[in-house]
Design a protein around this motif. Structure first.
Motif, PDB file in Angstrom:
ATOM      1  N   LYS A   1      16.651 -39.206 -20.285  1.00 10.07           N
ATOM      2  CA  LYS A   1      17.898 -38.493 -20.548  1.00 10.07           C
ATOM      3  C   LYS A   1      17.743 -37.555 -21.742  1.00 10.07           C
ATOM      4  O   LYS A   1      16.925 -37.809 -22.634  1.00 10.07           O
ATOM      5  N   VAL A   2      18.513 -36.474 -21.724  1.00 16.32           N
ATOM      6  CA  VAL A   2      18.615 -35.562 -22.872  1.00 16.32           C
ATOM      7  C   VAL A   2      20.089 -35.468 -23.245  1.00 16.32           C
ATOM      8  O   VAL A   2      20.912 -35.050 -22.428  1.00 16.32           O
TER       9      VAL A   2
ATOM     10  N   GLY B   1      12.749 -39.214 -14.125  1.00 13.22           N
ATOM     11  CA  GLY B   1      12.374 -38.781 -15.455  1.00 13.22           C
ATOM     12  C   GLY B   1      11.151 -37.883 -15.479  1.00 13.22           C
ATOM     13  O   GLY B   1      10.622 -37.490 -14.433  1.00 13.22           O
TER      14      GLY B   1
ATOM     15  N   ALA C   1      16.744 -28.439 -19.243  1.00 18.21           N
ATOM     16  CA  ALA C   1      17.667 -29.068 -20.190  1.00 18.21           C
ATOM     17  C   ALA C   1      17.307 -28.712 -21.628  1.00 18.21           C
ATOM     18  O   ALA C   1      18.186 -28.373 -22.435  1.00 18.21           O
TER      19      ALA C   1
ATOM     20  N   GLU D   1      13.630 -30.406 -14.426  1.00 17.36           N
ATOM     21  CA  GLU D   1      14.974 -30.584 -14.982  1.00 17.36           C
ATOM     22  C   GLU D   1      14.918 -30.777 -16.491  1.00 17.36           C
ATOM     23  O   GLU D   1      15.806 -30.323 -17.225  1.00 17.36           O
ATOM     24  N   LEU D   2      13.858 -31.426 -16.980  1.00 16.07           N
ATOM     25  CA  LEU D   2      13.695 -31.577 -18.425  1.00 16.07           C
ATOM     26  C   LEU D   2      13.473 -30.220 -19.082  1.00 16.07           C
ATOM     27  O   LEU D   2      14.059 -29.922 -20.136  1.00 16.07           O
TER      28      LEU D   2
ATOM     29  N   VAL E   1      17.773 -37.012 -16.525  1.00 18.79           N
ATOM     30  CA  VAL E   1      16.730 -36.043 -16.177  1.00 18.79           C
ATOM     31  C   VAL E   1      16.007 -36.560 -14.937  1.00 18.79           C
ATOM     32  O   VAL E   1      15.392 -37.623 -14.970  1.00 18.79           O
TER      33      VAL E   1
ATOM     34  N   GLU F   1      22.475 -36.923 -20.723  1.00 19.22           N
ATOM     35  CA  GLU F   1      22.432 -36.427 -19.347  1.00 19.22           C
ATOM     36  C   GLU F   1      21.116 -36.821 -18.690  1.00 19.22           C
ATOM     37  O   GLU F   1      20.037 -36.582 -19.242  1.00 19.22           O
TER      38      GLU F   1
END
Length: 481
Positions: A321-322, A296, A336, A332-333, A327, A325
């Motif tokens: 998650k976002v 995360g 996204a 990655e966040l 993270v 999905e």
């Protein structure tokens, strides 16, 4: 056994080794048909732009004699400067070469932004059926500097050959790839290699997510395709490490699909905006906060007045998650959220105080003029030696707060750190102000020790929120058993 007998056996041994390696060599791919099929859809891109010539060190002759305008040489120097210049900067033409590939038969072409950035004139050269070049003037439909992608359009005289974008989820490390480009001006050069790695971050910007390959990529290859054995584009060749051989980077087809589709529609990229400062969750931080896995993105700061603050996200939350999905980390966040439409509402799965909650956020737009930056807070304390940690905490009074540039008097001031101690290994320094321990505000040594005893000893680590030189940051102390 005699020496003569040993020598007689040696050629047989060598022959045996050679024969056993032949089947393995026969399994190597043949790129001939792939190069023939894909080559016509790969284009050369040449650009021109006007740049100011550098100022010459020597002044112009007329400038040199400006204090003596009536010299007999005045007319001569005026004529000289008219034809040869007098040291004043002149516009020069800067030329560059790159590559690209045709996305659709009606003339849409993908390349790198840095290939066409700032160009006054763009020419696209395409091979025809006879092997001759057709030259077209190209128009920029849209660019995205953050992912280094650009979409061009030409008015073709015929239906053009195209290349398809591959499904990037099927790309694997170790698979064969073929690069076609224009290295050093040598058009349609073909090189082969393998996928060396995925998800590479080369610290270019927050959107780094490169495919790494050992297929030779050189200046001029930028914007050219990296193909799988089916002839599909898995990435666009983009960057190299100059000090190393066989280390090239390419933009994944998943990113190309997303950005090119949006450029076709809007001619620019609009990105979602959350309004937080984030960092990765390392194993020690996860341990301190009772999270099972180091995953995360940890929210270090929430910008007042921005979408995250309005939705109720807090400092210390960990976004897992976002929209369902997972993270993996901070980068990655960012990717996204940026892929989401500004104004849309996204669901965030958040870890807060030992449980998962869902927070809905209406996203803003990244880069909007009225966006605020993270503010800096300030800190206070009580005098004590924290045994076993190598940490000494002192009072934070008005004078100390002013000296540290702090607006508020809260928290605990670190007055001394013992070299080699737990606190030193956590990269704490004298002058730091501890605001929170495990996301709980601490304004007295008693509060600090209580968190160490109730949570730190149980989990084996404590997460500290500190202020250093007016910058808010987090450090994790791992506690020796």
């Amino acid at each position: 056994m005699t020496i003569r007998k040993k020598l007689l056996l040696l050629p047989i041994f060598v022959l045996a080794v050679t024969l056993t390696t032949l089947p393995a060599m026969a399994d190597l791919p043949n790129f001939t048909e792939l190069a023939k099929k894909a080559g016509p859809a790969v284009v050369n891109i040449s650009t021109q732009k006007k740049v100011a010539a550098p100022q010459q060190n020597q002044p112009g002759m007329q400038e040199f004699f400006k204090d003596n305008p009536s010299t007999p040489f005045d007319d001569f120097f005026k004529q000289f400067e008219r034809y040869f210049g007098g040291g004043r900067p002149r516009a020069e033409t800067e030329r560059s070469l790159g590559s690209g590939f045709i996305l659709s038969s009606d003339g849409f072409i993908a390349t790198n932004n840095h290939v066409v950035e700032g160009a006054d004139e763009i020419k696209v050269n395409i091979l025809d059926e006879k092997g001759d070049y057709e030259s077209y003037d190209a128009k920029i439909i849209g660019t995205d500097p953050l992912t280094d992608l650009a979409l061009l359009k030409i008015k073709a005289k015929r239906e053009l050959p195209t290349l398809e974008l591959a499904e990037f989820s099927e790309v694997e490390v170790g698979q064969w790839v073929l690069a076609i480009g224009n290295p050093f001006g040598l058009d349609h050069t073909v090189t082969s290699g393998i996928v060396s790695a995925l998800g590479r971050n080369i610290s270019n910007n927050p959107y780094d997510n490169f495919l790494q390959t050992d297929a030779s990529i050189n200046p001029g290859n930028s914007g050219g395709p990296l193909l799988n054995l089916k002839g599909e584009v898995i990435a666009i060749n983009t960057a190299i490490i100059a000090r190393g051989q066989g280390i090239g980077f390419a933009i994944p087809s998943s990113t190309i699909k997303d950005i090119i589709t949006r450029l076709k529609t809007d001619k620019k990229i609009r990105r979602g905006w959350l309004g937080v400062s984030i960092t990765n969750v390392d194993p020690n931080m996860a341990k301190a906060l009772g999270l099972k896995e180091a995953e995360g993105a940890f929210i270090a700061q929430v910008v007042p007045g921005e979408p995250a603050a309005a939705a109720g996200l807090l400092e210390g939350d960990i976004i897992l998650k976002v929209n369902g999905e997972a993270v993996a980390d901070a980068a990655e966040l960012i990717r996204a959220v940026s892929a989401l439409e500004p104004g849309s509402t996204a669901k965030f799965t958040v870890y807060r105080k030992d449980k998962n909650i869902t927070v809905k956020v209406k996203l803003g737009e990244r880069g909007a003029k009225d966006q605020k930056k993270p503010s800096q807070k300030g800190p206070r304390g009580k005098d004590s030696d924290i045994k076993g940690l190598g940490l000494t905490l002192g009072p934070l009074d008005v004078k100390s707060a002013q000296a540290l540039g702090l607006k508020e008097i809260k928290g605990l001031l670190i007055t001394n750190i013992i070299e080699g101690s737990i606190a030193a290994r956590a990269e704490l320094r004298a002058g730091d102000v501890i605001l929170e321990a495990n996301l709980t505000p601490v304004n007295s040594v008693k509060e600090f020790k209580n968190i160490l005893k109730t949570q730190g000893e149980k989990r084996g680590a404590v997460l500290l929120k500190i202020v250093r030189q007016q910058q808010v940051m987090f450090r994790t102390m791992t506690l020796d058993k």
